[in-house]
Motif scaffolding. Structure first.
Motif, PDB file in Angstrom:
ATOM      1  N   LEU A 116       2.181  31.406  33.421  1.00 13.87           N
ATOM      2  CA  LEU A 116       3.124  32.517  33.545  1.00 13.87           C
ATOM      3  C   LEU A 116       4.155  32.246  34.643  1.00 13.87           C
ATOM      4  O   LEU A 116       5.338  32.552  34.477  1.00 13.87           O
ATOM      5  N   LYS A 117       3.722  31.648  35.750  1.00 13.51           N
ATOM      6  CA  LYS A 117       4.648  31.316  36.829  1.00 13.51           C
ATOM      7  C   LYS A 117       5.657  30.264  36.363  1.00 13.51           C
ATOM      8  O   LYS A 117       6.852  30.403  36.600  1.00 13.51           O
ATOM      9  N   GLU A 118       5.198  29.226  35.689  1.00  8.15           N
ATOM     10  CA  GLU A 118       6.113  28.171  35.249  1.00  8.15           C
ATOM     11  C   GLU A 118       7.084  28.659  34.174  1.00  8.15           C
ATOM     12  O   GLU A 118       8.245  28.283  34.193  1.00  8.15           O
ATOM     13  N   ILE A 119       6.613  29.485  33.265  1.00  5.72           N
ATOM     14  CA  ILE A 119       7.483  30.019  32.216  1.00  5.72           C
ATOM     15  C   ILE A 119       8.544  30.905  32.862  1.00  5.72           C
ATOM     16  O   ILE A 119       9.722  30.848  32.505  1.00  5.72           O
ATOM     17  N   LYS A 120       8.143  31.730  33.833  1.00 10.43           N
ATOM     18  CA  LYS A 120       9.088  32.604  34.527  1.00 10.43           C
ATOM     19  C   LYS A 120      10.122  31.769  35.274  1.00 10.43           C
ATOM     20  O   LYS A 120      11.315  32.049  35.236  1.00 10.43           O
ATOM     21  N   ASP A 121       9.668  30.712  35.975  1.00 10.69           N
ATOM     22  CA  ASP A 121      10.581  29.849  36.726  1.00 10.69           C
ATOM     23  C   ASP A 121      11.573  29.153  35.804  1.00 10.69           C
ATOM     24  O   ASP A 121      12.732  28.959  36.161  1.00 10.69           O
ATOM     25  N   ASP A 122      11.129  28.782  34.596  1.00 13.01           N
ATOM     26  CA  ASP A 122      12.022  28.127  33.649  1.00 13.01           C
ATOM     27  C   ASP A 122      13.119  29.053  33.150  1.00 13.01           C
ATOM     28  O   ASP A 122      14.218  28.615  32.816  1.00 13.01           O
ATOM     29  N   LYS A 123      12.827  30.349  33.101  1.00 14.84           N
ATOM     30  CA  LYS A 123      13.806  31.318  32.605  1.00 14.84           C
ATOM     31  C   LYS A 123      14.866  31.639  33.650  1.00 14.84           C
ATOM     32  O   LYS A 123      15.924  32.123  33.312  1.00 14.84           O
ATOM     33  N   GLU A 124      14.539  31.404  34.909  1.00 12.34           N
ATOM     34  CA  GLU A 124      15.492  31.760  36.000  1.00 12.34           C
ATOM     35  C   GLU A 124      16.510  30.677  36.209  1.00 12.34           C
ATOM     36  O   GLU A 124      16.464  29.588  35.813  1.00 12.34           O
ATOM     37  N   ILE A 127      -7.365  18.672  18.446  1.00 12.19           N
ATOM     38  CA  ILE A 127      -8.778  18.418  18.743  1.00 12.19           C
ATOM     39  C   ILE A 127      -9.587  19.713  18.757  1.00 12.19           C
ATOM     40  O   ILE A 127     -10.662  19.802  18.183  1.00 12.19           O
ATOM     41  N   THR A 128      -9.063  20.729  19.436  1.00 11.87           N
ATOM     42  CA  THR A 128      -9.743  22.023  19.537  1.00 11.87           C
ATOM     43  C   THR A 128      -8.739  23.046  20.053  1.00 11.87           C
ATOM     44  O   THR A 128      -7.566  22.742  20.268  1.00 11.87           O
ATOM     45  N   VAL A 129      -9.198  24.261  20.293  1.00  6.56           N
ATOM     46  CA  VAL A 129      -8.386  25.312  20.895  1.00  6.56           C
ATOM     47  C   VAL A 129      -9.325  26.247  21.644  1.00  6.56           C
ATOM     48  O   VAL A 129     -10.479  26.452  21.249  1.00  6.56           O
ATOM     49  N   ARG A 130      -8.819  26.761  22.747  1.00  6.19           N
ATOM     50  CA  ARG A 130      -9.578  27.750  23.511  1.00  6.19           C
ATOM     51  C   ARG A 130      -8.593  28.647  24.237  1.00  6.19           C
ATOM     52  O   ARG A 130      -7.419  28.296  24.396  1.00  6.19           O
ATOM     53  N   PRO A 131      -9.067  29.804  24.714  1.00  6.99           N
ATOM     54  CA  PRO A 131      -8.193  30.643  25.530  1.00  6.99           C
ATOM     55  C   PRO A 131      -7.935  29.965  26.882  1.00  6.99           C
ATOM     56  O   PRO A 131      -8.782  29.212  27.371  1.00  6.99           O
ATOM     57  N   MET A 132      -6.768  30.235  27.441  1.00  3.52           N
ATOM     58  CA  MET A 132      -6.510  29.729  28.794  1.00  3.52           C
ATOM     59  C   MET A 132      -7.473  30.381  29.771  1.00  3.52           C
ATOM     60  O   MET A 132      -7.832  31.551  29.616  1.00  3.52           O
ATOM     61  N   ARG A 133      -7.854  29.615  30.766  1.00  4.38           N
ATOM     62  CA  ARG A 133      -8.646  30.171  31.866  1.00  4.38           C
ATOM     63  C   ARG A 133      -7.715  30.953  32.787  1.00  4.38           C
ATOM     64  O   ARG A 133      -6.501  30.805  32.723  1.00  4.38           O
ATOM     65  N   LYS A 134      -8.294  31.782  33.651  1.00  7.14           N
ATOM     66  CA  LYS A 134      -7.509  32.654  34.518  1.00  7.14           C
ATOM     67  C   LYS A 134      -6.463  31.889  35.325  1.00  7.14           C
ATOM     68  O   LYS A 134      -5.293  32.260  35.368  1.00  7.14           O
ATOM     69  N   LYS A 135      -6.886  30.813  35.961  1.00 10.37           N
ATOM     70  CA  LYS A 135      -5.983  30.022  36.796  1.00 10.37           C
ATOM     71  C   LYS A 135      -4.894  29.349  35.941  1.00 10.37           C
ATOM     72  O   LYS A 135      -3.735  29.274  36.337  1.00 10.37           O
ATOM     73  N   GLU A 136      -5.272  28.870  34.766  1.00 15.36           N
ATOM     74  CA  GLU A 136      -4.299  28.254  33.856  1.00 15.36           C
ATOM     75  C   GLU A 136      -3.247  29.270  33.423  1.00 15.36           C
ATOM     76  O   GLU A 136      -2.048  28.969  33.392  1.00 15.36           O
ATOM     77  N   LYS A 137      -3.698  30.481  33.101  1.00 14.56           N
ATOM     78  CA  LYS A 137      -2.775  31.532  32.664  1.00 14.56           C
ATOM     79  C   LYS A 137      -1.810  31.897  33.787  1.00 14.56           C
ATOM     80  O   LYS A 137      -0.609  32.048  33.562  1.00 14.56           O
ATOM     81  N   SER A 138      -2.318  31.993  34.998  1.00 14.03           N
ATOM     82  CA  SER A 138      -1.482  32.309  36.155  1.00 14.03           C
ATOM     83  C   SER A 138      -0.412  31.234  36.359  1.00 14.03           C
ATOM     84  O   SER A 138       0.768  31.541  36.552  1.00 14.03           O
ATOM     85  N   THR A 139      -0.811  29.972  36.304  1.00 14.58           N
ATOM     86  CA  THR A 139       0.128  28.856  36.446  1.00 14.58           C
ATOM     87  C   THR A 139       1.135  28.861  35.308  1.00 14.58           C
ATOM     88  O   THR A 139       2.337  28.683  35.522  1.00 14.58           O
TER      89      THR A 139
END
Length: 89
Positions: A81-89, A67-79
């Motif tokens: 990065l946390k979820e990606i990090k948690d998945d790697k552990e 449909i479209t694309v946009r940069p992640m918002r600050k809060k989205e990026k924070s969430t």
């Protein structure tokens, strides 16, 4: 096979993305998280990172349409990065 709306193609150019960057998120070639849209039942929101770019890509999953694309918002990026990090552990 994903299809691009005219709107998505315009936004890709305006925001200096490439079609291949979006496809790498949608096809799972890079870290990504998928959430159902709170507004549209047939839409999923893909959050992904390609190099230093953090993207949010809404797609119509029934029509396989971007449909479209946009940069992640600050809060989205924070969430993200946390979820990606948690998945790697």
């Amino acid at each position: 096979m994903w299809k691009f709306t005219k709107h998505a193609l315009i936004r890709i150019n305006e925001r200096n993305y490439t079609q291949s960057e979006l496809l790498s998120v949608l096809n799972g070639d890079v870290p990504a998280i998928i959430y159902p849209s709170p507004k549209e039942e047939s839409v999923n929101l893909y959050y992904g990172q390609v190099h230093e770019k953090y993207l949010m890509i809404p797609v119509d999953i029934e029509k396989k349409t971007i449909i479209t694309v946009r940069p992640m918002r600050k809060k989205e990026k924070s969430t993200f990065l946390k979820e990606i990090k948690d998945d790697k552990e």
